[in-house]
Design a protein around this motif. Sequence first.
Motif, PDB file in Angstrom:
ATOM      1  N   SER A   9       0.854  -1.177   0.000  1.00  0.00           N
ATOM      2  CA  SER A   9       0.000   0.000   0.000  1.00  0.00           C
ATOM      3  C   SER A   9       0.891   1.227   0.000  1.00  0.00           C
ATOM      4  CB  SER A   9      -0.890   0.003   1.241  1.00  0.00           C
ATOM      5  OG  SER A   9      -1.763  -1.096   1.224  1.00  0.00           O
ATOM      6  N   THR A  10       0.312   2.353  -0.265  1.00  0.00           N
ATOM      7  CA  THR A  10       1.054   3.602  -0.259  1.00  0.00           C
ATOM      8  C   THR A  10       1.359   4.043   1.175  1.00  0.00           C
ATOM      9  OG1 THR A  10       1.125   5.780  -1.292  1.00  0.00           O
ATOM     10  CG2 THR A  10      -0.970   5.132  -0.295  1.00  0.00           C
ATOM     11  N   GLY A  11       2.108   5.086   1.348  1.00  0.00           N
ATOM     12  CA  GLY A  11       2.409   5.623   2.677  1.00  0.00           C
ATOM     13  C   GLY A  11       3.561   4.890   3.343  1.00  0.00           C
ATOM     14  N   GLY A  12       3.429   4.638   4.642  1.00  0.00           N
ATOM     15  CA  GLY A  12       4.488   4.006   5.415  1.00  0.00           C
ATOM     16  C   GLY A  12       4.865   2.619   4.923  1.00  0.00           C
ATOM     17  N   HIS A  13       3.894   1.865   4.459  1.00  0.00           N
ATOM     18  CA  HIS A  13       4.180   0.531   3.932  1.00  0.00           C
ATOM     19  C   HIS A  13       5.084   0.618   2.699  1.00  0.00           C
ATOM     20  CE1 HIS A  13       1.442  -1.596   6.607  1.00  0.00           C
ATOM     21  NE2 HIS A  13       0.632  -0.558   6.452  1.00  0.00           N
ATOM     22  N   LEU A  14       4.817   1.584   1.843  1.00  0.00           N
ATOM     23  CA  LEU A  14       5.651   1.792   0.661  1.00  0.00           C
ATOM     24  C   LEU A  14       7.036   2.290   1.066  1.00  0.00           C
ATOM     25  CD1 LEU A  14       6.011   1.827  -2.412  1.00  0.00           C
ATOM     26  CD2 LEU A  14       5.002   4.119  -2.414  1.00  0.00           C
ATOM     27  N   ARG A  26      18.981  -7.201  -8.288  1.00  0.00           N
ATOM     28  CA  ARG A  26      19.296  -8.644  -8.271  1.00  0.00           C
ATOM     29  C   ARG A  26      18.263  -9.473  -9.024  1.00  0.00           C
ATOM     30  NH1 ARG A  26      20.861 -10.095  -2.070  1.00  0.00           N
ATOM     31  NH2 ARG A  26      22.662  -8.703  -1.873  1.00  0.00           N
ATOM     32  N   TYR A  27      17.122  -8.858  -9.321  1.00  0.00           N
ATOM     33  CA  TYR A  27      16.006  -9.588  -9.911  1.00  0.00           C
ATOM     34  C   TYR A  27      15.428  -8.831 -11.089  1.00  0.00           C
ATOM     35  CZ  TYR A  27      16.308 -11.679  -5.282  1.00  0.00           C
ATOM     36  OH  TYR A  27      16.766 -12.281  -4.152  1.00  0.00           O
ATOM     37  N   GLU A  28      14.647  -9.532 -11.853  1.00  0.00           N
ATOM     38  CA  GLU A  28      13.787  -8.869 -12.825  1.00  0.00           C
ATOM     39  C   GLU A  28      12.580  -8.427 -12.003  1.00  0.00           C
ATOM     40  OE1 GLU A  28      11.260 -10.047 -16.750  1.00  0.00           O
ATOM     41  OE2 GLU A  28      13.181 -11.076 -16.456  1.00  0.00           O
ATOM     42  N   MET A  29      12.604  -7.186 -11.575  1.00  0.00           N
ATOM     43  CA  MET A  29      11.646  -6.723 -10.578  1.00  0.00           C
ATOM     44  C   MET A  29      10.497  -5.932 -11.160  1.00  0.00           C
ATOM     45  SD  MET A  29      11.888  -3.181 -10.336  1.00  0.00           S
ATOM     46  CE  MET A  29      11.395  -2.680  -8.725  1.00  0.00           C
ATOM     47  N   SER A  30       9.415  -5.934 -10.400  1.00  0.00           N
ATOM     48  CA  SER A  30       8.302  -5.039 -10.666  1.00  0.00           C
ATOM     49  C   SER A  30       7.878  -4.467  -9.319  1.00  0.00           C
ATOM     50  CB  SER A  30       7.146  -5.763 -11.354  1.00  0.00           C
ATOM     51  OG  SER A  30       6.737  -6.871 -10.600  1.00  0.00           O
ATOM     52  N   LEU A  31       7.387  -3.253  -9.351  1.00  0.00           N
ATOM     53  CA  LEU A  31       6.963  -2.560  -8.145  1.00  0.00           C
ATOM     54  C   LEU A  31       5.508  -2.167  -8.319  1.00  0.00           C
ATOM     55  CD1 LEU A  31       7.721  -1.245  -5.408  1.00  0.00           C
ATOM     56  CD2 LEU A  31       8.491   0.758  -6.701  1.00  0.00           C
ATOM     57  N   VAL A  32       4.693  -2.501  -7.312  1.00  0.00           N
ATOM     58  CA  VAL A  32       3.259  -2.231  -7.386  1.00  0.00           C
ATOM     59  C   VAL A  32       2.825  -1.523  -6.112  1.00  0.00           C
ATOM     60  CG1 VAL A  32       0.948  -3.236  -7.644  1.00  0.00           C
ATOM     61  CG2 VAL A  32       2.920  -4.356  -8.727  1.00  0.00           C
ATOM     62  N   THR A  33       2.084  -0.440  -6.271  1.00  0.00           N
ATOM     63  CA  THR A  33       1.492   0.270  -5.139  1.00  0.00           C
ATOM     64  C   THR A  33       0.244   0.986  -5.625  1.00  0.00           C
ATOM     65  OG1 THR A  33       1.955   1.706  -3.242  1.00  0.00           O
ATOM     66  CG2 THR A  33       2.796   2.440  -5.391  1.00  0.00           C
ATOM     67  N   GLU A  34      -0.384   1.712  -4.725  1.00  0.00           N
ATOM     68  CA  GLU A  34      -1.560   2.490  -5.099  1.00  0.00           C
ATOM     69  C   GLU A  34      -1.124   3.814  -5.725  1.00  0.00           C
ATOM     70  OE1 GLU A  34      -4.419   1.351  -1.396  1.00  0.00           O
ATOM     71  OE2 GLU A  34      -2.503   2.354  -0.998  1.00  0.00           O
ATOM     72  N   LYS A  35      -1.898   4.278  -6.668  1.00  0.00           N
ATOM     73  CA  LYS A  35      -1.570   5.532  -7.342  1.00  0.00           C
ATOM     74  C   LYS A  35      -2.093   6.705  -6.524  1.00  0.00           C
ATOM     75  CE  LYS A  35      -1.264   7.386 -11.937  1.00  0.00           C
ATOM     76  NZ  LYS A  35      -1.582   7.121 -13.337  1.00  0.00           N
ATOM     77  N   THR A  36      -1.159   7.514  -6.057  1.00  0.00           N
ATOM     78  CA  THR A  36      -1.505   8.733  -5.324  1.00  0.00           C
ATOM     79  C   THR A  36      -0.614   9.861  -5.840  1.00  0.00           C
ATOM     80  OG1 THR A  36       0.115   8.355  -3.575  1.00  0.00           O
ATOM     81  CG2 THR A  36      -2.099   7.443  -3.217  1.00  0.00           C
ATOM     82  N   SER A  38       1.422  11.539  -4.184  1.00  0.00           N
ATOM     83  CA  SER A  38       2.741  11.477  -3.549  1.00  0.00           C
ATOM     84  C   SER A  38       3.685  10.442  -4.161  1.00  0.00           C
ATOM     85  CB  SER A  38       2.597  11.206  -2.049  1.00  0.00           C
ATOM     86  OG  SER A  38       2.012   9.940  -1.837  1.00  0.00           O
ATOM     87  N   ASN A  39       3.158   9.478  -4.909  1.00  0.00           N
ATOM     88  CA  ASN A  39       4.076   8.479  -5.475  1.00  0.00           C
ATOM     89  C   ASN A  39       4.005   8.321  -6.993  1.00  0.00           C
ATOM     90  OD1 ASN A  39       1.893   6.722  -5.950  1.00  0.00           O
ATOM     91  ND2 ASN A  39       2.100   5.800  -3.934  1.00  0.00           N
ATOM     92  N   ARG A  40       3.361   9.245  -7.670  1.00  0.00           N
ATOM     93  CA  ARG A  40       3.313   9.190  -9.138  1.00  0.00           C
ATOM     94  C   ARG A  40       4.696   9.309  -9.765  1.00  0.00           C
ATOM     95  NH1 ARG A  40      -2.010  12.851 -10.269  1.00  0.00           N
ATOM     96  NH2 ARG A  40      -3.471  11.348  -9.436  1.00  0.00           N
ATOM     97  N   GLN A  41       5.627   9.978  -9.073  1.00  0.00           N
ATOM     98  CA  GLN A  41       6.977  10.163  -9.604  1.00  0.00           C
ATOM     99  C   GLN A  41       7.749   8.845  -9.672  1.00  0.00           C
ATOM    100  OE1 GLN A  41       6.280  10.609  -6.422  1.00  0.00           O
ATOM    101  NE2 GLN A  41       7.999   9.727  -5.337  1.00  0.00           N
ATOM    102  N   LEU A  42       7.273   7.810  -9.003  1.00  0.00           N
ATOM    103  CA  LEU A  42       7.965   6.519  -9.058  1.00  0.00           C
ATOM    104  C   LEU A  42       7.999   5.959 -10.480  1.00  0.00           C
ATOM    105  CD1 LEU A  42       6.627   4.834  -5.803  1.00  0.00           C
ATOM    106  CD2 LEU A  42       8.937   5.718  -6.227  1.00  0.00           C
ATOM    107  N   TYR A  52       0.530   0.488 -10.920  1.00  0.00           N
ATOM    108  CA  TYR A  52      -0.326   1.096  -9.904  1.00  0.00           C
ATOM    109  C   TYR A  52      -1.670   0.386  -9.811  1.00  0.00           C
ATOM    110  CZ  TYR A  52       2.881   5.087  -9.995  1.00  0.00           C
ATOM    111  OH  TYR A  52       3.983   5.898  -9.920  1.00  0.00           O
ATOM    112  N   LEU A  53      -2.169   0.328  -8.586  1.00  0.00           N
ATOM    113  CA  LEU A  53      -3.537  -0.074  -8.308  1.00  0.00           C
ATOM    114  C   LEU A  53      -4.286   1.179  -7.876  1.00  0.00           C
ATOM    115  CD1 LEU A  53      -2.801  -3.349  -6.306  1.00  0.00           C
ATOM    116  CD2 LEU A  53      -3.561  -3.167  -8.680  1.00  0.00           C
ATOM    117  N   LYS A  54      -5.590   1.087  -7.798  1.00  0.00           N
ATOM    118  CA  LYS A  54      -6.408   2.236  -7.394  1.00  0.00           C
ATOM    119  C   LYS A  54      -6.305   2.426  -5.879  1.00  0.00           C
ATOM    120  CE  LYS A  54     -10.881   4.266  -8.400  1.00  0.00           C
ATOM    121  NZ  LYS A  54     -10.312   5.567  -8.593  1.00  0.00           N
ATOM    122  N   TYR A  55      -6.186   3.677  -5.464  1.00  0.00           N
ATOM    123  CA  TYR A  55      -6.111   3.996  -4.042  1.00  0.00           C
ATOM    124  C   TYR A  55      -7.487   3.890  -3.410  1.00  0.00           C
ATOM    125  CZ  TYR A  55      -5.664   6.614   0.276  1.00  0.00           C
ATOM    126  OH  TYR A  55      -5.711   6.991   1.593  1.00  0.00           O
TER     127      TYR A  55
END
Length: 156
Positions: A9-14, A26-36, A38-42, A52-55
């Motif tokens: 989730s966004t915020g402290g968890h992110l 180290r991996y072929e990575m993907s990052l998933v969080t809610e779109k807000t 504060s984190n659109r710049q990611l 992104y998932l819906k907030y």
Amino acid sequence: MKKVMFISSTGGHLTELLQLSALFSRYEMSLVTEKTKSNRQLKQQYGQHMHYLKYGTKQHLLPYLFIFGWNCLKSLALFLKIRPDAVITTGTHTAVPMCFIAHLFRRKVIWIETFANSTTATEAGRIVYPIADLFIVQWESMLKVYPRAVMGGWIF
């Protein structure tokens, strides 16, 4: 190279999840969080690896139920598109459907219980605990709450 999905989730968890960014290369990575806001710049930083998932928030229960349903469907679509070998998460509600989808497809589920809780389980942690391949706590006191957890220490 192993594919690993990092989700929270966004915020402290992110913020906690991003403490693991040294592992990303180290991996072929993907990052998933809610779109807000504060984190659109990611998206600029992680490009095609950012999803992104819906907030949504449980404080607004009725809309949240629709958002949660939508996020479950989008999580399944993302999982099928990315096909990760493992899902690593710092929680919370946004990550729960992805953990169950990964478990259903026999992929590794690694849950890192939030630093914010030192004596009580999170609701999401309780739900994922039975299916997690590795459940990590950041406080030794949390081993009483989650007996088969591993003490990982603080992420920060």
